[in-house]
Design a protein around this motif. Structure first.
Motif, PDB file in Angstrom:
ATOM      1  N   UNK A  65     -34.584  12.502  -6.465  1.00  0.00           N
ATOM      2  CA  UNK A  65     -34.166  11.108  -6.696  1.00  0.00           C
ATOM      3  C   UNK A  65     -33.373  10.560  -5.507  1.00  0.00           C
ATOM      4  N   UNK A  66     -33.042  11.426  -4.586  1.00  0.00           N
ATOM      5  CA  UNK A  66     -32.205  11.116  -3.413  1.00  0.00           C
ATOM      6  C   UNK A  66     -30.786  10.759  -3.856  1.00  0.00           C
ATOM      7  N   UNK A  67     -29.860  10.916  -2.906  1.00  0.00           N
ATOM      8  CA  UNK A  67     -28.467  10.610  -3.212  1.00  0.00           C
ATOM      9  C   UNK A  67     -27.921   9.698  -2.130  1.00  0.00           C
ATOM     10  N   UNK A  68     -26.883   8.949  -2.463  1.00  0.00           N
ATOM     11  CA  UNK A  68     -26.292   8.043  -1.474  1.00  0.00           C
ATOM     12  C   UNK A  68     -24.866   7.738  -1.904  1.00  0.00           C
ATOM     13  N   UNK A  69     -24.086   7.228  -0.984  1.00  0.00           N
ATOM     14  CA  UNK A  69     -22.752   6.729  -1.353  1.00  0.00           C
ATOM     15  C   UNK A  69     -22.901   5.201  -1.464  1.00  0.00           C
ATOM     16  N   UNK A  70     -22.292   4.597  -2.442  1.00  0.00           N
ATOM     17  CA  UNK A  70     -22.390   3.138  -2.595  1.00  0.00           C
ATOM     18  C   UNK A  70     -21.003   2.512  -2.688  1.00  0.00           C
ATOM     19  N   UNK A  71     -20.604   1.822  -1.621  1.00  0.00           N
ATOM     20  CA  UNK A  71     -19.313   1.120  -1.653  1.00  0.00           C
ATOM     21  C   UNK A  71     -19.400  -0.100  -2.562  1.00  0.00           C
ATOM     22  N   UNK A  72     -20.609  -0.697  -2.641  1.00  0.00           N
ATOM     23  CA  UNK A  72     -20.778  -1.895  -3.463  1.00  0.00           C
ATOM     24  C   UNK A  72     -20.478  -1.592  -4.936  1.00  0.00           C
ATOM     25  N   UNK A  73     -20.869  -0.399  -5.379  1.00  0.00           N
ATOM     26  CA  UNK A  73     -20.640  -0.059  -6.787  1.00  0.00           C
ATOM     27  C   UNK A  73     -19.152   0.076  -7.094  1.00  0.00           C
ATOM     28  N   UNK A  74     -18.355   0.299  -6.048  1.00  0.00           N
ATOM     29  CA  UNK A  74     -16.906   0.432  -6.266  1.00  0.00           C
ATOM     30  C   UNK A  74     -16.261  -0.920  -6.559  1.00  0.00           C
ATOM     31  N   UNK A  75     -16.993  -2.009  -6.299  1.00  0.00           N
ATOM     32  CA  UNK A  75     -16.449  -3.342  -6.567  1.00  0.00           C
ATOM     33  C   UNK A  75     -16.910  -3.828  -7.948  1.00  0.00           C
ATOM     34  N   UNK A  76     -16.131  -4.744  -8.531  1.00  0.00           N
ATOM     35  CA  UNK A  76     -16.486  -5.276  -9.855  1.00  0.00           C
ATOM     36  C   UNK A  76     -17.827  -6.012  -9.818  1.00  0.00           C
ATOM     37  N   UNK A  77     -18.047  -6.765  -8.712  1.00  0.00           N
ATOM     38  CA  UNK A  77     -19.303  -7.518  -8.582  1.00  0.00           C
ATOM     39  C   UNK A  77     -20.481  -6.542  -8.524  1.00  0.00           C
ATOM     40  N   UNK A  78     -20.296  -5.465  -7.774  1.00  0.00           N
ATOM     41  CA  UNK A  78     -21.358  -4.458  -7.633  1.00  0.00           C
ATOM     42  C   UNK A  78     -21.715  -3.861  -8.985  1.00  0.00           C
TER      43      UNK A  78
END
Ligand code: ATP
Length: 334
Positions: free
Chosen positions: A68-81
């Motif tokens: 499924x691959x992996x990644x880091x997501x800074x956007x998900x750390x935000x409320x909008x994300x």
């Protein structure tokens, strides 16, 4: 519960694939639809979904990494994300999410569960630094990879009567160093949790040589106490093993070699233990969701998979095994 999503997040760990396989096939067995999310939380935010069938997870049991691959997501750390992610989830009619990863992933999943989505977290990180489980997926394989390297290095170390300093992963935790060091008979194990005394390390090496030892092995975790943190921009030649190796060579005068194992530790076919752990966790995640128990974090306690709340899981700490540390010091220095 009709449609479930599964994702892998954070650093990849051997055993993630068998876990995805178990989640997918256990879902299908119960007549549920199952969706794979590519690249962890990043895929959740962007709606990067794929329908999973039994054949999608064929022939992956023995593969390291994650399909499924992996990644880091800074956007998900935000409320909008996270709001975007929830919208994608609702649009795709997903009723629950199963997330496989480390403690950062758990924090992300917890926030998702607080938005009203049933969420199950499965521990997978080679560092084994998750408080809410005795074993995380990937740790056993990583330790076996380190052990394999120690065994090979020993052959050369003995032949040339050298001291080898081997750096293993663990910026903040010494679990890999301790387990592989004990199993591999290292003379000294240096970890972040315990301040080391370089003079004592050298005394052991010199005493060992006097007693007829033909080589010495020192295992150093990346973040060993006293070493500069790797995240501070340190380069390989400034890492923990280099610093320790240079000190040992200087104090003992012995020929000293330094090996940084790096990402070799993460790869390769998952061990029996990791495959079984991953399979048990994956199956349990679906049982928890079908039982309607809401969100949960899975952990292995005394060989049993248990589900606990996010609040409890995130407050738990996993101390290092001091027995390993003390036993290793005794048995390798007689
Ligand atoms: P590993 O132990 O291998 O590093 P991890 O799961 O701890 O795995 P992280 O990079 O810390 O890896 O976290 C993975 C992802 O989880 C991040 O990229 C981010 O999208 C999400 N995440 C981490 N911490 C938080 C947080 N506090 N709030 C929301 N999301 C988070």
């Amino acid at each position: 519960m009709r449609r479930i999503a599964v994702l892998t997040s954070g650093g990849d760990a051997p055993g993630m694939n068998p876990c995805v396989r178990a989640v997918v096939r256990k879902s299908l067995y119960h007549g549920l639809e199952i969706v794979g999310v590519r690249r962890g939380f990043h895929g959740l935010v962007t709606g990067d979904f794929m329908e999973m069938k039994s054949r999608t997870v064929g022939d992956i049991l023995q593969r390291g990494g994650t399909i499924l691959k992996s990644a880091r997501s800074d956007e998900f750390k935000t409320e909008e994300g996270r709001a975007k992610a929830l919208l994608q989830i609702r649009t795709c009619e997903i009723d629950a999410v199963v997330g496989i990863g480390g403690d950062g992933t758990f924090r992300g999943l917890h926030l998702l569960s607080q938005m009203g989505l049933p969420t199950v977290a499965i521990p997978a990180t080679i560092d084994n630094d998750i408080g809410s489980t005795e074993y995380a997926i990937g740790f056993d394989t990583a330790c076996n990879n380190v052990l394999d390297a120690i065994n090979k290095i020993r052959d050369t170390a003995t032949s040339h009567e050298r001291t080898y300093v081997i750096e293993v992963m663990g910026r903040n935790s010494g679990h890999i160093a301790l387990a592989a060091g004990l199993a591999g008979g290292a003379e000294s194990i240096l970890i972040p949790e315990i301040e080391y005394d370089i003079q004592q390390v050298c005394t052991r090496i010199i005493d060992g040589a006097r007693q007829g030892k033909s080589h010495s092995i020192v295992i150093v975790a990346e973040g060993a106490s006293g070493a500069p943190p790797v995240s501070s921009g340190g380069t390989l030649t400034e890492g923990a093993a280099y610093r320790v190796g240079q000190q040992i060579a200087h104090i003992t005068g012995f020929e000293t070699r330094i090996i940084v194992l790096g990402h070799i530790q993460r790869g390769g076919a998952p061990s029996v233990r990791d495959r079984i752990l991953a399979t048990m966790f994956g199956a349990k995640a679906i049982d928890v969701l079908l039982a309607g128990e809401g969100s949960a974090v899975l952990g292995m306690f005394q060989n049993e998979v248990r589900a606990i709340s996010f609040e409890e899981a995130l407050s738990m700490k996993r101390p290092i095994n001091m027995d390993y540390y003390e036993l290793s010091n005794i048995l390798s220095n007689l």
